[in-house]
Design an enzyme around this catalytic site. Structure first.
Site, PDB file in Angstrom:
ATOM      1  N   ASN A 188      -6.229   6.005   4.934  1.00  0.00           N
ATOM      2  CA  ASN A 188      -5.579   5.313   5.767  1.00  0.00           C
ATOM      3  C   ASN A 188      -6.065   5.371   7.262  1.00  0.00           C
ATOM      4  OD1 ASN A 188      -3.527   4.727   3.975  1.00  0.00           O
ATOM      5  ND2 ASN A 188      -2.391   6.453   4.150  1.00  0.00           N
ATOM      6  N   SER A 233       1.172  10.783   3.721  1.00  0.00           N
ATOM      7  CA  SER A 233       0.004  10.071   4.064  1.00  0.00           C
ATOM      8  C   SER A 233      -0.427  10.010   5.338  1.00  0.00           C
ATOM      9  CB  SER A 233       0.593   8.546   3.934  1.00  0.00           C
ATOM     10  OG  SER A 233       1.187   8.167   2.766  1.00  0.00           O
ATOM     11  N   GLU A 270      -6.095  11.808  -3.272  1.00  0.00           N
ATOM     12  CA  GLU A 270      -6.737  12.540  -2.051  1.00  0.00           C
ATOM     13  C   GLU A 270      -6.068  13.882  -1.951  1.00  0.00           C
ATOM     14  OE1 GLU A 270      -5.854  10.249   1.396  1.00  0.00           O
ATOM     15  OE2 GLU A 270      -7.769   9.410   1.763  1.00  0.00           O
ATOM     16  N   HIS A 273      -2.178  13.508  -2.103  1.00  0.00           N
ATOM     17  CA  HIS A 273      -1.892  12.197  -1.485  1.00  0.00           C
ATOM     18  C   HIS A 273      -2.108  11.157  -2.686  1.00  0.00           C
ATOM     19  CE1 HIS A 273      -2.467   8.759   1.343  1.00  0.00           C
ATOM     20  NE2 HIS A 273      -1.227   8.611   0.746  1.00  0.00           N
TER      21      HIS A 273
END
Ligand code: T1G
Length: 696
Positions: free
Chosen positions: A484, A413, A446, A434
């Site tokens: 994130n 992540s 992702e 991801h």
């Protein structure tokens, strides 16, 4: 049957003059959308059917992969052109001869409305029906809210029109939406039914009465729809129109529907949702990659059978891949296998899949201890402990056993994938994939390219996303990639709001009123506070001391409060329900005292504008740094991975609408108070100064 196959030359619509049952065939790739030419051709054909004494009935069918999938969304930005779809559809229903719809693929929106106005409907068993207009910020505009209740009753119509969901043919038959399922040859079966209807009294949908539910249930249905819509306007408006069908004659109801449709079509929410619709498709096309051939992938290896590894295994098994899951030991492997089996058992219990389908999926997933059994894999994904050294050692070991050409992917992540790739002799084969938890449910993927990822590996990631029916966004390496990184930034701004006077449930409530399904503190509790805590501890040595740091979350973690999984985090959880916890209120108030702040009541509007400014500013920095190529990449990530309301179009689309000047003002005000991490993005300053926008 006289083979008088002479078709008019009305472009995408052909009238094949079989006697006694003619076929009106629509052929407008890719999805037979009712463009102006289709509407004109369809109207001409149905008038011809009405006029020609040789024709006693007609079937409306489509060439290609699907029945009409709706109006042509690309036309919505332009002035409406005649013939308007409601007029075409009314002409179908008014035809003096039976007209039967032959539906394959998906009859959606205007396509479903065409089918509803036919005198009968035959569908392929695999066909689907839906009125998804609310997903575009619209209501059905060609009779759907008025004819559907006449066929399936108010309650079912409310569900379908306000949810926009697609129902499979079997359910459509059960509801009364269609008359027959095809036994194989759809057109033959539809022509057979049309022939049976010749000289029979025509069953015109618009003349049927609505099987009304009781008024109380109806009004509850409408109120419940608005609550679930979380700020989206269309579902509530659609509910009103469906309920009106029980009290208005068809044409009056259609007049109200058309008025609402035209109003919503000009609305900001619909413009945003149409942007979101096309952005989800545009995002899969990266400049320079369209001619690159992806590598062949069928055999998947997954290292790690924890929550993420298991979810990823299910996602690939659901898409028909050959999957092998490995762990370091029997116990962890057995736990992973049990986790995967439990997910499928729940799907069988809920009726989502059959037991046979579950068994088939489970047969495609193999299990083994250790990575040596992965040597025949085309792609290997690691979902092991989020630690750089652990991942580097694993990639070094995988590099030694995997054949040339195998793609090595990490599900990390946050970590720097350049450093993971550097542990191998083949950095060009390394990419980040991801997934978002639960990996078999969340649409966003992702695809993180390192400085050395080969173009065909990126193309392989995009191809896999399509087969997994996920929405891919390609980005480069930075801390937290796109979603994130932005989440960390606006969560920090949310914690500043706590020190200044707000409480977690007030911040969450303000953002849920903004349209997020869940506020940042509730999300933290769901994800687990310990993950972000580990990241903060890892980044601590590099943190800029000038930046305002809030340690409330650290204190919660030190108290063992990691969120739902420990029964307490920002909230206390009893019976799965979140409750405000005085322990947290005291922690927050104590943080204000330590910061020397006098707490104040913070209005929801201030919470919303500061959080939005934090998101837009960080998103713009991501663009400025070329972590992604386009604004739509960020908007798609935020809508599909972080719950940014799609009816706002994503943060950058909405920033254009709100105005970059006011957003920059909020950013600059925070920069003065919160330190260097809050400096305005160069791209935001330059666009605000020049009047440019993210979407020209
Ligand atoms: N209009 C224009 N283009 C469309 C389109 C549409 N309705 N639907 C799809 N496309 C394009 C899409 O952009 C893509 O183009 C290509 O077709 C393949 O789509 C009067 C007012 C049908 C389930 O909302 O749900 O009717 O990117 O990649 O995954 O009341 O497309 O290749 O250039 O999605 O197989 C209501 C929207 C309209 C249906 C197929 N209808 N479409 O999915 O392919 S409003 C919808 C879909 C309306 C009436 C109201 C899906 C699909 P490109 P795709 P797919």
């Amino acid at each position: 049957m006289t083979d008088m196959a002479s078709a008019n030359d009305a472009g995408p619509v052909r009238l094949v003059r079989n006697a006694p049952v003619a076929v009106i065939e629509i052929d407008n790739p890719p999805v037979n959308a009712t463009s102006q030419a289709v509407r004109a051709g369809l109207l001409a054909a149905i008038r011809e059917v009405d006029r020609d004494p040789q024709i006693s009935a007609a079937v409306i069918a489509c060439a290609g992969r699907t029945f009409v999938a709706g109006a042509d969304i690309r036309e919505f930005g332009q002035p409406p052109q005649e013939p308007h779809l409601p007029d075409v559809i009314n002409a179908i229903e008014a035809c003096s001869k039976p007209v039967v719809a032959a539906v394959h693929g998906t009859a959606l929106g205007g396509g479903c409305e065409i089918a509803l106005a036919c005198h009968a409907r035959v569908a392929d068993p695999g066909a689907g029906f839906g009125l998804p207009e609310v997903k575009l910020g619209l209501v059905p505009g060609a009779g759907g809210t008025q004819r559907l209740p006449r066929l399936v009753g108010l309650e079912a119509a409310l569900d379908l029109v306000t949810s926009g969901r697609t129902v499979k043919a079997a359910e459509a038959l059960r509801l009364g939406l269609i008359d027959r399922l095809s036994s194989g040859d759809l057109r033959r079966d539809a022509m057979e039914l049309a022939r049976e209807l010749i000289d029979q009294p025509l069953r015109r949908t618009g003349e049927l009465n609505v099987d009304a539910m009781n008024a109380e249930a109806a009004s509850e249905g409408g109120a419940d729809v608005r609550r679930k819509a979380r700020g989206a306007e269309a579902p509530g408006r659609a509910a009103e129109l469906v309920l009106l069908s029980a009290s208005l004659p068809l044409q009056d109801g259609m007049a109200r529907e058309r008025e609402t449709f035209l109003e919503l079509r000009a609305s900001r929410q619909s413009a945003a949702l149409r942007h979101a619709f096309f952005a989800e498709r545009e995002v899969t096309r990266l400049p320079g990659l369209d001619s690159i051939e992806p590598r062949p992938v069928q055999k998947i290896g997954i290292v790690g059978a924890g929550t993420m590894g298991s979810g990823i295994a299910i996602a690939f098994a659901d898409a028909g891949f050959d999957v092998k899951v490995v762990e370091t030991g029997e116990q962890a492997l057995a736990a992973g296998q049990a986790r995967i089996t439990e997910v499928y058992d729940k799907q069988v219990a809920s009726g989502r899949i059959t037991a046979a389908a579950r068994d088939e999926r489970l047969r495609t997933i193999g299990y083994a201890v250790g990575i040596s059994s992965l040597s025949d894999r085309d792609l290997v994904i690691e979902a092991v402990f989020e630690d750089l050294d652990v991942k580097r050692v694993l990639f070094r070991d995988l590099d030694a056993i995997l054949p040339p050409g195998t793609v090595l992917a990490t599900n990390t992540s946050y970590l720097d994938i350049n450093l993971i790739a550097a542990a191998t002799s083949r950095p060009a084969d390394v990419v980040g994939l991801h997934f978002f938890s639960p990996a078999n449910v969340m649409k966003l993927l992702e695809i993180v390219r390192t400085d050395r990822t080969a173009p065909d590996v990126i193309a392989t990631g995009l191809s896999l996303a399509k087969r997994l029916r996920k929405i891919p966004v390609v980005c480069r390496v930075c801390d937290g990639f796109v979603g994130n990184r932005i989440l960390s930034r606006y969560r920090l701004q949310a914690e500043y709001l706590l020190e200044e006077g707000a409480l977690p449930h007030e911040v969450d409530a303000a953002l849920e009123a903004f349209g997020f399904p869940m506020g940042p503190f509730a999300v933290s509790d769901l994800a687990g506070l310990d993950i972000a805590w580990a990241r903060r501890k890892r980044l601590a040595p590099t943190r800029d001391p000038r930046e305002r740091y809030v340690d409330i979350a650290d204190r919660l973690c030190e108290a063992g409060r990691f969120g739902r999984k420990t029964g307490a985090g920002w909230y206390r959880y009893t019976g799965g329900k979140r409750q405000v916890d005085p322990f947290v209120t005291e922690l927050v108030e104590e943080a204000s005292r330590r910061r020397g702040l006098t707490r104040r009541s913070v209005p929801a509007e201030e919470i919303q504008s500061r959080i939005r400014a934090a998101i837009v500013n960080e998103a713009c920095k991501i663009l400025d740094e070329r972590i992604v190529e386009r604004p739509l990449d960020v908007d798609v990530v935020m809508m599909h991975g972080y719950g940014y309301p799609a009816w706002r179009g994503g943060p950058l689309f909405e920033a254009d609408t709100v105005g970059l000047g006011p957003i920059l003002d909020t950013v600059q005000e925070r920069a003065e108070r919160d330190g260097p991490g809050w400096d305005p993005a160069d791209g935001l300053v330059s666009r605000a100064a020049s009047g440019a926008t993210f979407y020209p």
